[in-house]
Motif scaffolding. Structure first.
Motif, mmCIF file in Angstrom:
data_model
loop_
_atom_site.group_PDB
_atom_site.id
_atom_site.type_symbol
_atom_site.label_atom_id
_atom_site.label_comp_id
_atom_site.label_asym_id
_atom_site.label_seq_id
_atom_site.Cartn_x
_atom_site.Cartn_y
_atom_site.Cartn_z
ATOM 1 N N LYS A 110 0.820 -1.209 0.000
ATOM 2 C CA LYS A 110 0.000 0.000 0.000
ATOM 3 C C LYS A 110 0.858 1.265 0.000
ATOM 4 N N GLN A 111 2.112 1.137 0.422
ATOM 5 C CA GLN A 111 3.021 2.273 0.451
ATOM 6 C C GLN A 111 3.702 2.512 -0.901
ATOM 7 N N LEU A 112 3.456 1.599 -1.856
ATOM 8 C CA LEU A 112 4.108 1.670 -3.161
ATOM 9 C C LEU A 112 3.073 1.999 -4.249
ATOM 10 N N PRO A 113 3.514 2.505 -5.404
ATOM 11 C CA PRO A 113 2.574 2.863 -6.478
ATOM 12 C C PRO A 113 2.100 1.639 -7.269
ATOM 13 N N VAL A 114 1.248 0.815 -6.645
ATOM 14 C CA VAL A 114 0.724 -0.372 -7.321
ATOM 15 C C VAL A 114 -0.800 -0.339 -7.291
ATOM 16 N N ASP A 115 -1.413 -0.982 -8.286
ATOM 17 C CA ASP A 115 -2.870 -1.019 -8.402
ATOM 18 C C ASP A 115 -3.487 -2.245 -7.753
ATOM 19 N N GLY A 116 -2.690 -3.276 -7.534
ATOM 20 C CA GLY A 116 -3.176 -4.511 -6.944
ATOM 21 C C GLY A 116 -1.994 -5.398 -6.607
ATOM 22 N N VAL A 117 -2.271 -6.531 -5.941
ATOM 23 C CA VAL A 117 -1.199 -7.378 -5.442
ATOM 24 C C VAL A 117 -1.503 -8.852 -5.712
ATOM 25 N N THR A 130 -8.292 -15.176 8.208
ATOM 26 C CA THR A 130 -8.906 -13.965 8.766
ATOM 27 C C THR A 130 -8.629 -12.710 7.942
ATOM 28 N N PHE A 131 -7.702 -12.810 6.994
ATOM 29 C CA PHE A 131 -7.303 -11.624 6.226
ATOM 30 C C PHE A 131 -8.421 -11.154 5.298
ATOM 31 N N THR A 132 -8.631 -9.842 5.277
ATOM 32 C CA THR A 132 -9.557 -9.200 4.343
ATOM 33 C C THR A 132 -8.803 -8.106 3.607
ATOM 34 N N PRO A 133 -8.752 -8.141 2.280
ATOM 35 C CA PRO A 133 -7.987 -7.123 1.541
ATOM 36 C C PRO A 133 -8.653 -5.758 1.644
ATOM 37 N N PRO A 134 -7.866 -4.692 1.575
ATOM 38 C CA PRO A 134 -8.460 -3.344 1.586
ATOM 39 C C PRO A 134 -9.280 -3.110 0.322
ATOM 40 N N ARG A 135 -10.312 -2.327 0.430
ATOM 41 C CA ARG A 135 -11.218 -2.101 -0.700
ATOM 42 C C ARG A 135 -10.506 -1.449 -1.876
ATOM 43 N N GLU A 136 -9.498 -0.622 -1.565
ATOM 44 C CA GLU A 136 -8.828 0.122 -2.634
ATOM 45 C C GLU A 136 -7.678 -0.637 -3.277
ATOM 46 N N LEU A 137 -7.373 -1.845 -2.792
ATOM 47 C CA LEU A 137 -6.230 -2.589 -3.324
ATOM 48 C C LEU A 137 -6.603 -4.061 -3.485
ATOM 49 N N PRO A 138 -7.026 -4.483 -4.683
ATOM 50 C CA PRO A 138 -7.405 -5.882 -4.891
ATOM 51 C C PRO A 138 -6.219 -6.825 -4.722
ATOM 52 N N MET A 296 -6.853 -12.297 -13.401
ATOM 53 C CA MET A 296 -7.835 -12.106 -12.327
ATOM 54 C C MET A 296 -7.628 -10.751 -11.642
ATOM 55 N N LEU A 297 -6.356 -10.372 -11.453
ATOM 56 C CA LEU A 297 -6.084 -9.097 -10.801
ATOM 57 C C LEU A 297 -6.427 -7.922 -11.713
ATOM 58 N N GLU A 298 -6.088 -8.042 -12.995
ATOM 59 C CA GLU A 298 -6.376 -6.954 -13.930
ATOM 60 C C GLU A 298 -7.873 -6.694 -14.011
ATOM 61 N N ARG A 299 -8.673 -7.746 -14.026
ATOM 62 C CA ARG A 299 -10.125 -7.564 -14.079
ATOM 63 C C ARG A 299 -10.610 -6.750 -12.874
ATOM 64 N N GLN A 300 -10.043 -7.038 -11.717
ATOM 65 C CA GLN A 300 -10.443 -6.289 -10.521
ATOM 66 C C GLN A 300 -9.947 -4.842 -10.573
ATOM 67 N N CYS A 301 -8.719 -4.640 -11.051
ATOM 68 C CA CYS A 301 -8.171 -3.287 -11.155
ATOM 69 C C CYS A 301 -9.009 -2.415 -12.077
ATOM 70 N N GLU A 302 -9.653 -3.034 -13.066
ATOM 71 C CA GLU A 302 -10.463 -2.288 -14.027
ATOM 72 C C GLU A 302 -11.942 -2.266 -13.662
ATOM 73 N N GLY A 303 -12.231 -2.659 -12.412
ATOM 74 C CA GLY A 303 -13.597 -2.556 -11.916
ATOM 75 C C GLY A 303 -14.436 -3.797 -12.082
ATOM 76 N N GLY A 304 -13.855 -4.872 -12.589
ATOM 77 C CA GLY A 304 -14.599 -6.109 -12.766
ATOM 78 C C GLY A 304 -14.691 -6.917 -11.489
ATOM 79 N N HIS A 305 -15.482 -7.986 -11.547
ATOM 80 C CA HIS A 305 -15.689 -8.850 -10.379
ATOM 81 C C HIS A 305 -15.064 -10.216 -10.624
ATOM 82 N N VAL A 306 -14.359 -10.727 -9.613
ATOM 83 C CA VAL A 306 -13.797 -12.076 -9.651
ATOM 84 C C VAL A 306 -14.293 -12.812 -8.416
ATOM 85 N N PRO A 307 -14.880 -13.996 -8.557
ATOM 86 C CA PRO A 307 -15.439 -14.708 -7.401
ATOM 87 C C PRO A 307 -14.386 -15.044 -6.354
#
Length: 329
Positions: A110-117, A130-138, A296-307
């Motif tokens: 989150k401290q680096l210029p990335v769109d997802g991980v 128990t981990f839940t990803p932040p809403r702004e970083l898929p 899968m990550l790119e789809r989320q970065c562009e606003g898509g949904h991945v199950p």
């Protein structure tokens, strides 16, 4: 930007289009602008680009070990897919001296210029359930077990083991010995469990497990020990390096492969490294795992949904060579 425009003989707007990856620039003009950028040492302002377009066009990849065959091929698949989509990648190594958790890895990204991980789950982490990803970083996990909160992809480590056991039993062997990978590895754990479950389901004897470290030398030591076990006619090693080492150890102990003992490995990593390769193996399609993880990550970065809650499985493939004998024929 003005200096680049002057050097290339174009407008600042054209330089901006090239810097932002626009297709509305002729190839010859693009090459001229890029040459001017290189000459003047110009680098696009990615923070400004993110403010304008909402994305950095960069993804983070978290790994435990970049040098292993499987991980390096996964990284290759991610890099190829990222490059084709105009993304860069930023790699973060999970150090032994850091807080080894999904939350800590994502917090670092989150401290680096990335769109997802993308996180390659080579080892067990305490907050997996128990981990839940932040809403702004898929986040996409490459993991044997599906996550309830993150998209997940991997090969079927457990299933590949049951398939190998069934294959060796179909060749007339009464049971199958196993050379496992290190206990810290999630893949090794799943492969060992699949081997054990396959034998238990059929009510067959489960031989002692030999634990290696993925390297050929550990397979050699196991093969040398198993050469003195007259009941051992089939060995399943958790990767090809240990399998190849086991073959050498068996031969050093006076046993022939495949005449006396059949050997099967996993991953198909020795192609091009061992001449006249005769090892039968279960090929892991690591490149495809990386490609799918990026998709899968790119789809989320562009606003898509991945199950989430399910795992996308990349199938394995049995590659038959010359290290298995049908003793029932």
């Amino acid at each position: 930007m003005q200096d680049v425009a002057k050097e290339a003989g174009v407008s600042p707007q054209t330089v901006s289009r090239v810097a932002n990856g626009s297709d509305a620039v002729k190839p010859e003009t693009r090459r001229r602008v890029e040459a001017a950028m290189d000459k003047l040492g110009y680098r696009p302002n990615y923070a400004a680009r993110a403010l304008k377009h909402g994305r950095f066009k960069d993804i983070g990849v978290v790994m435990f070990n970049i040098a292993s065959f499987g991980n390096s091929r996964i990284l290759k698949g991610i890099a190829m897919a990222a490059n084709a989509s105009g993304y860069a990648i930023t790699i973060h190594m999970m150090g032994k001296d850091r807080d080894r958790s999904l939350a800590a890895a994502v917090e670092r990204m989150k401290q680096l210029p990335v769109d997802g991980v993308i996180i390659v789950m080579e080892e067990n982490l305490p907050d997996f359930n128990t981990f839940t990803p932040p809403r702004e970083l898929p986040v996409v996990l490459i993991s044997e077990d599906p996550s309830d909160t993150c998209a997940t992809v991997d090969a079927d480590q457990h299933g590949c083991s049951t398939a190998i056991v069934d294959y060796l039993l179909s060749k007339g062997h009464k049971t199958v010995y196993h050379i496992a990978g290190p206990s810290t590895s999630r893949a090794a754990q799943s492969r060992a469990q699949g081997w054990r479950d396959a034998l238990e389901q059929l009510g067959l004897r489960i031989p002692p497990t030999y634990v290696g470290d993925w390297d050929a030398d550990s397979g050699y030591q196991a093969g040398l020990a198993l050469a003195h076990d007259p009941d051992c006619t089939a060995i399943y090693a958790a990767n090809d390096q240990m399998a190849y080492g086991a073959i050498l150890g068996l031969r050093a102990g006076g046993r022939r492969v495949p005449e006396d003992v059949s050997v099967v490995g996993v991953d198909d990593s020795l192609v091009g490294m061992v001449p006249r390769l005769s090892l039968t193996t279960m090929r892991m399609k690591f490149d495809e795992i990386g490609l799918e993880a990026f998709s899968m990550l790119e789809r989320q970065c562009e606003g898509g949904h991945v199950p989430v809650g399910v795992k996308t499985v990349i199938p394995t493939e049995l590659v038959e060579r010359g290290s298995v004998r049908d003793i029932g024929a």
